[in-house]
Design an enzyme around this catalytic site. Structure first.
Site, PDB file in Angstrom:
ATOM      1  N   ARG A 106       5.409   4.231 -30.652  1.00  0.00           N
ATOM      2  CA  ARG A 106       6.892   4.599 -30.051  1.00  0.00           C
ATOM      3  C   ARG A 106       7.205   2.995 -29.680  1.00  0.00           C
ATOM      4  NH1 ARG A 106       4.789   6.785 -23.900  1.00  0.00           N
ATOM      5  NH2 ARG A 106       2.838   5.215 -23.778  1.00  0.00           N
ATOM      6  N   ASP A 140      11.259   6.057 -33.071  1.00  0.00           N
ATOM      7  CA  ASP A 140      11.567   6.903 -31.891  1.00  0.00           C
ATOM      8  C   ASP A 140      11.350   8.281 -32.515  1.00  0.00           C
ATOM      9  OD1 ASP A 140      12.157   8.750 -29.929  1.00  0.00           O
ATOM     10  OD2 ASP A 140      14.155   7.631 -29.661  1.00  0.00           O
ATOM     11  N   LYS A 148      11.607  11.417 -31.535  1.00  0.00           N
ATOM     12  CA  LYS A 148      12.565  12.075 -30.978  1.00  0.00           C
ATOM     13  C   LYS A 148      13.906  12.076 -31.494  1.00  0.00           C
ATOM     14  CE  LYS A 148      10.363  12.861 -26.435  1.00  0.00           C
ATOM     15  NZ  LYS A 148      10.465  12.680 -25.065  1.00  0.00           N
ATOM     16  N   PHE A 164      -1.306  15.211 -30.438  1.00  0.00           N
ATOM     17  CA  PHE A 164      -0.361  15.724 -29.288  1.00  0.00           C
ATOM     18  C   PHE A 164      -0.728  17.077 -28.955  1.00  0.00           C
ATOM     19  CE2 PHE A 164       2.480  12.923 -31.741  1.00  0.00           C
ATOM     20  CZ  PHE A 164       2.991  11.853 -30.563  1.00  0.00           C
ATOM     21  N   ARG A 193       7.960  20.709 -32.874  1.00  0.00           N
ATOM     22  CA  ARG A 193       9.285  20.601 -32.247  1.00  0.00           C
ATOM     23  C   ARG A 193      10.009  19.008 -32.975  1.00  0.00           C
ATOM     24  NH1 ARG A 193       6.352  22.244 -27.781  1.00  0.00           N
ATOM     25  NH2 ARG A 193       6.406  20.241 -27.068  1.00  0.00           N
ATOM     26  N   ASP A 209     -14.691  12.845 -26.543  1.00  0.00           N
ATOM     27  CA  ASP A 209     -13.801  12.262 -27.185  1.00  0.00           C
ATOM     28  C   ASP A 209     -14.022  11.756 -28.615  1.00  0.00           C
ATOM     29  OD1 ASP A 209     -11.825  12.511 -25.356  1.00  0.00           O
ATOM     30  OD2 ASP A 209     -11.630  10.310 -24.773  1.00  0.00           O
TER      31      ASP A 209
END
Length: 368
Positions: A37, A71, A73, A95, A102, A167
């Protein structure tokens, strides 16, 4: 030729499981493009202690990778990433289920652009089920699968493990195994696939013995009572006279007999069957009579499966691991500082990476 030379990976993951998985792919020759990001990047960059501009944790896990920022989004994100997606072999993301869909970056969307893409999703509880979207960390996964419940300290409370078991052993390693299997399958069929890696699911493998015992005998193993949970004098940690510890694992009879002879255990305690508690106490008294250095010399070269518990600093400098050259690679920071690279389980013959490698600055490969 490294086995993964020519393989391209788009890595959307952060923190530990995904980045460790892609580090192993990178060490075997794959090109890793880390998608971050803008402004902040991978959360791991902000951790301490620092190593140049970023954290040492980030540096260890992202050696030799590239970084781009975008980004996700943004309505233009898919369009911007499409040229990369069309030439990518593997996507790694961690995620929560549904997030990438989405964003327009789910498996169905990407496989329509590239039918051979191998899409690996690493999550805590998998892509389906009542807990699929629950927030959790390593400690929660080992707690909810019963693994933590099989450990116990002197007061009976579970002991916090020093390793991030879920993990790494439930996330990163199964991801690597299944990615390699998927690559082999694609060689045969030409088709990609969606891999659903659940860190919690992977924990049950570590309790194979407990699951087997429970199902075969209807006895559910308990902390402190079983062969490998503290119930046996043959698999135990004993305190020395200088407040260090001996890890004793003379499980087989021949090792047990050698061990008893070396510590001069009285004859009446050498048969431990059905009176394990008494034998544990007798062995503890013997080990407590001498310092760790004495026991280290005593056990050296003997078939007893016993070790003095080392500190991490002692282990790194130990002659065996020095001989194995686990720390022959290094990482350099943007300030010129250098540290040992993380040893990873990739055979030396598959690794042709430079001895000294950096890690990517945030978005440093955007133009490229």
């Amino acid at each position: 030729m490294q086995p993964l030379k020519g393989i391209k990976v788009l890595d959307f993951s952060t923190l530990l499981p995904g980045p460790l998985a892609t580090l192993l792919l990178a060490e075997a020759g794959a090109e890793i493009i880390k998608v971050e990001r803008p402004g902040r990047g991978d959360e791991m960059r902000s951790y301490t202690p620092r190593f140049g501009a970023d954290s040492v944790n980030f540096a260890l896990l992202n050696r030799g990778k590239r970084s781009i920022t975008i980004d996700l989004k943004s309505p233009q994100a898919l369009e911007q990433l499409t040229p990369l997606i069309q030439e990518t072999d593997i996507v790694v993301e961690q995620f929560r289920p549904g997030v990438m869909d989405r964003l327009g970056l789910g498996y169905e969307q990407l496989s329509s652009l590239n039918p051979g893409i191998i899409y690996c999703s690493i999550t805590g509880y998998g892509q389906s089920g009542p807990k699929a979207r629950a927030a959790a960390h390593d400690l929660n996964y080992i707690a909810e699968t019963g693994l933590l419940g099989l450990s116990a300290g002197a007061d009976g409370a579970p002991i916090l493990p020093p390793a991030l078991i879920a993990d790494i052993a439930g996330g990163a390693y199964p991801a690597i195994m299944n990615i390699l299997l998927a690559l082999r399958t694609r060689d045969q069929s030409g088709d990609g696939c969606h891999l659903d890696i659940s860190m919690a699911d992977g924990m049950f493998t570590f309790m194979y013995w407990a699951l087997g015992e429970a199902q075969a005998t209807n006895h559910w193993p308990r902390p402190g009572d079983e062969l490998v949970t503290g119930g046996s004098p043959r698999y135990q940690v004993y305190r020395t006279s200088d407040n260090r510890f001996v890890a004793a694992a003379p499980l087989e009879q021949k090792f047990w007999e050698n061990f008893c002879q070396l510590i001069d255990l009285p004859a009446e305690y050498r048969d431990d069957e059905n009176h394990e508690a008494e034998v544990k106490k007798a062995v503890a008294e013997k080990i407590a009579q001498a310092p760790a250095s004495y026991w280290s010399e005593c056990f050296a070269g003997q078939d007893v499966c016993c070790s003095v518990v080392a500190t991490l600093a002692e282990a790194i400098e130990g002659p065996h691991f020095q001989h194995r050259k686990l720390f022959q690679y290094s990482i350099s920071s943007d300030t010129g500082q250098s540290i040992n690279a993380l040893p990873v389980p990739v055979a030396p013959g598959f690794r042709e990476v430079p001895r000294k490698t950096g890690y990517p600055g945030l978005g440093e490969n955007n133009e490229r």
